[in-house]
Design a protein around this motif. Structure first.
Motif, mmCIF file in Angstrom:
data_model
loop_
_atom_site.group_PDB
_atom_site.id
_atom_site.type_symbol
_atom_site.label_atom_id
_atom_site.label_comp_id
_atom_site.label_asym_id
_atom_site.label_seq_id
_atom_site.Cartn_x
_atom_site.Cartn_y
_atom_site.Cartn_z
ATOM 1 N N LYS A 31 1.468 127.176 96.789
ATOM 2 C CA LYS A 31 1.707 127.158 98.223
ATOM 3 C C LYS A 31 3.180 127.398 98.502
ATOM 4 N N ASN A 87 6.609 127.799 100.898
ATOM 5 C CA ASN A 87 7.177 126.921 101.908
ATOM 6 C C ASN A 87 6.862 127.482 103.293
ATOM 7 N N LEU A 88 5.719 127.064 103.808
ATOM 8 C CA LEU A 88 5.263 127.610 105.082
ATOM 9 C C LEU A 88 6.209 127.247 106.218
ATOM 10 N N GLY A 90 9.188 129.419 106.210
ATOM 11 C CA GLY A 90 8.818 130.769 106.626
ATOM 12 C C GLY A 90 8.576 130.841 108.119
ATOM 13 N N LEU A 91 7.921 129.806 108.638
ATOM 14 C CA LEU A 91 7.634 129.784 110.073
ATOM 15 C C LEU A 91 8.929 129.695 110.880
ATOM 16 N N GLU A 147 -4.037 130.141 106.394
ATOM 17 C CA GLU A 147 -3.733 128.800 106.882
ATOM 18 C C GLU A 147 -3.081 128.913 108.253
ATOM 19 N N LEU A 150 -0.544 127.140 110.950
ATOM 20 C CA LEU A 150 0.515 126.137 111.029
ATOM 21 C C LEU A 150 1.146 126.233 112.422
ATOM 22 N N SER A 170 -1.068 132.250 109.100
ATOM 23 C CA SER A 170 -0.330 132.675 107.924
ATOM 24 C C SER A 170 -1.323 132.927 106.794
ATOM 25 N N TYR A 172 -1.149 133.566 102.359
ATOM 26 C CA TYR A 172 -0.270 133.679 101.203
ATOM 27 C C TYR A 172 -1.098 133.899 99.948
ATOM 28 N N LEU A 197 3.993 135.751 101.442
ATOM 29 C CA LEU A 197 3.610 134.919 102.581
ATOM 30 C C LEU A 197 3.708 135.785 103.826
ATOM 31 N N ILE A 222 3.211 135.881 108.016
ATOM 32 C CA ILE A 222 3.114 135.016 109.188
ATOM 33 C C ILE A 222 3.075 135.884 110.440
#
Lengths: 305, 174
Positions: A118, A120-121, A124-125, A222, A224, A229, A231, A240, A242
């Motif tokens: 996973k 680092n969402l 990234g967001l 996923e 968020l 997103s 990945y 990843l 987004i």
């Protein structure tokens, strides 16, 4: 002693030292026969080759740090073609993307794993939202690649460096054009963010990283904070994505990333930095350059994954 | 963007490497490369499509470098250059003491060469240009180029002789 001995002169010895006789085996053999009986000349050749090795050792590495953005801007600035040249200007920026990973990350054995690493969402967001809040640049301009303040530190290699280079994925089938890139160096890895925007101003952010362990994983979708997103990991690349409508467009996006991804064997220089041509179709949008000079590679299609 | 720009972009790494061998500090080298790119774009009409882009760019870069030194505005001064050379050597991948000394030796030996000889041997040895191409870059006849390379080698051979035999085997880049 070879009967051509007397015809060997300093020019031949220089050419021999410089490897210029490799394509003339007959002459090369004559020089070697000449050297066989002349220890002093042989010693000179040995020392000259050793000095050449020293020079290559000291200066020979192609700079592997990304070119400063100002160099790219210099090229972009001079383009008089206006908006018509925009896609290829962007392509040039994309050509400069370089992802490097520090040592210890084995490359080459890609075993599929069940568990998707996973990324680092949240981070990234944050970058995605930061870019989304930035007004879209004027039609004829491209936001230049920006480097983080740590970029200088990234130029200091602390170990063997695995190199990877790739073109920016082409998301034009979805109506998105590359707007800018951003590279940063984390504690143990480099990260490159690619920002794409469509005519309506919607943004897609693609975050590329080198993972600690290579693996192949299926995409995970996923949500968020109401932002979609996805990945996945493709060998030595973690992706990843987004943005809006990611799930619906995932096959196209993944296909674009797959096409752009190019693995370079461990220890080898990346294609761009070794001077090899990049994928022509990526840079010219299907149009082969017409100004190739003799000796220049005719932009062969590179087999990329 | 024109095809020429694309071809120029491909040469940036090579320009940076040659610039670093001339100017030595990375910043000064990039400054030299930037000026080279600007001149190349201004003079793009002068590029002969039958010629090598790399040679053409190297020609511009070398002349830019020469002009800067002749104007008394070298891209870096020798002391800074040496400091940077040593610092760069120290930054390399886990350099051994021998390696640092080796780089210092070759850097110092090259520094002692006359500018024209240094440029000649770097083009031939480092950039692997043909004698014709290197002569073209430097704007001199091939015979003169060979002569400069030969004299540079004579000097380096004598300067580096003890260091070469003392140093451990080295890794080849090319």
């Amino acid at each position: 002693m070879d009967r051509f001995d007397e015809s060997i002169d300093d020019r031949d010895l220089q050419a021999y030292v410089d490897g210029r006789l490799d394509r003339d085996p007959r002459r090369k053999a004559q020089v070697e026969a000449y050297l066989e009986h002349r220890p002093e000349a042989r010693e000179h050749v040995r020392l000259d080759r050793a000095v050449a090795d020293r020079i290559r050792e000291r200066y020979g590495e192609i700079p592997d740090d990304p070119p400063p953005p100002r160099l790219l801007r210099t090229l972009m600035r001079g383009s008089p073609g206006g908006s018509g040249t925009r896609p290829r200007t962007k392509a040039l920026a994309a050509a400069m993307i370089l992802i490097a990973a520090l040592s210890g990350w084995s490359v080459g054995r890609f075993g599929a794993t069940a568990e998707s690493p996973k990324p680092n969402l949240a981070e990234g967001l944050e970058r995605h939202r930061g870019a989304a809040d930035t007004p879209s640049p004027a039609a004829a301009t491209t936001r230049p690649a920006t480097m983080s303040s740590k970029q200088g530190a990234s130029q200091q290699r602390t170990g063997k460096t695995d190199m990877l280079t790739m073109q920016a994925p082409d998301l034009s089938p979805l109506g998105y054009a590359l707007e800018g890139t951003e590279s940063s160096e984390g504690r143990t890895r480099y990260r490159t963010n690619l920002f794409y925007r469509d005519r309506e101003g919607d943004l897609i952010t693609v975050v590329l990283e080198r993972p600690k362990q290579p693996a192949d994983t299926a995409p995970t979708v996923e949500r968020l904070d109401d932002v979609q997103s996805a990945y996945w990991q493709d060998g030595s690349l973690t992706v990843l994505v987004i943005g809006d409508r990611i799930e619906a467009n995932l096959p196209t996006i993944k296909s674009a990333v797959d096409r752009a991804f190019q693995k370079i064997e461990k220890g080898a220089l990346p294609a761009y930095y070794s001077g090899e041509p990049l994928v022509a179709e990526d840079l010219t949008h299907g149009q082969a350059p017409s100004a190739l000079s003799p000796g220049e590679a005719p932009m062969p299609d590179r087999q990329i994954q | 963007m024109s095809d020429l720009k694309w071809l120029i972009a491909r040469e940036i790494p090579h320009l940076r490497r040659y610039a670093r061998s001339l100017a030595r500090t990375p910043d000064a080298a990039d400054e030299l490369v930037q000026e080279t790119l600007e001149k190349a774009l201004r003079k793009r009409a002068q590029w002969r499509r039958s010629g090598s882009v790399r040679s053409w760019l190297f020609t511009i870069l070398y002349r830019t470098h020469l002009n800067s030194t002749r104007d008394g505005k070298p891209f870096t001064n020798p002391r800074d250059r040496m400091d940077e050379t040593l610092a760069a050597a120290d930054r390399r991948v886990e350099p051994t003491q021998d390696a640092s000394l080796m780089w210092r030796d070759i850097s110092q030996a090259l520094d002692r060469l006359p500018e024209d000889q240094r440029a000649a041997i770097l083009l031939v040895t480092l950039e692997d240009l043909s004698y014709d191409e290197a002569a073209s870059v430097l704007g001199i006849p091939v015979g003169t180029l060979r002569s400069r390379v030969s004299r540079a080698r004579d000097t380096l051979r004598n300067t580096m002789d003890p260091a070469i035999d003392a140093a451990a085997p080295i890794r080849r880049i090319k």
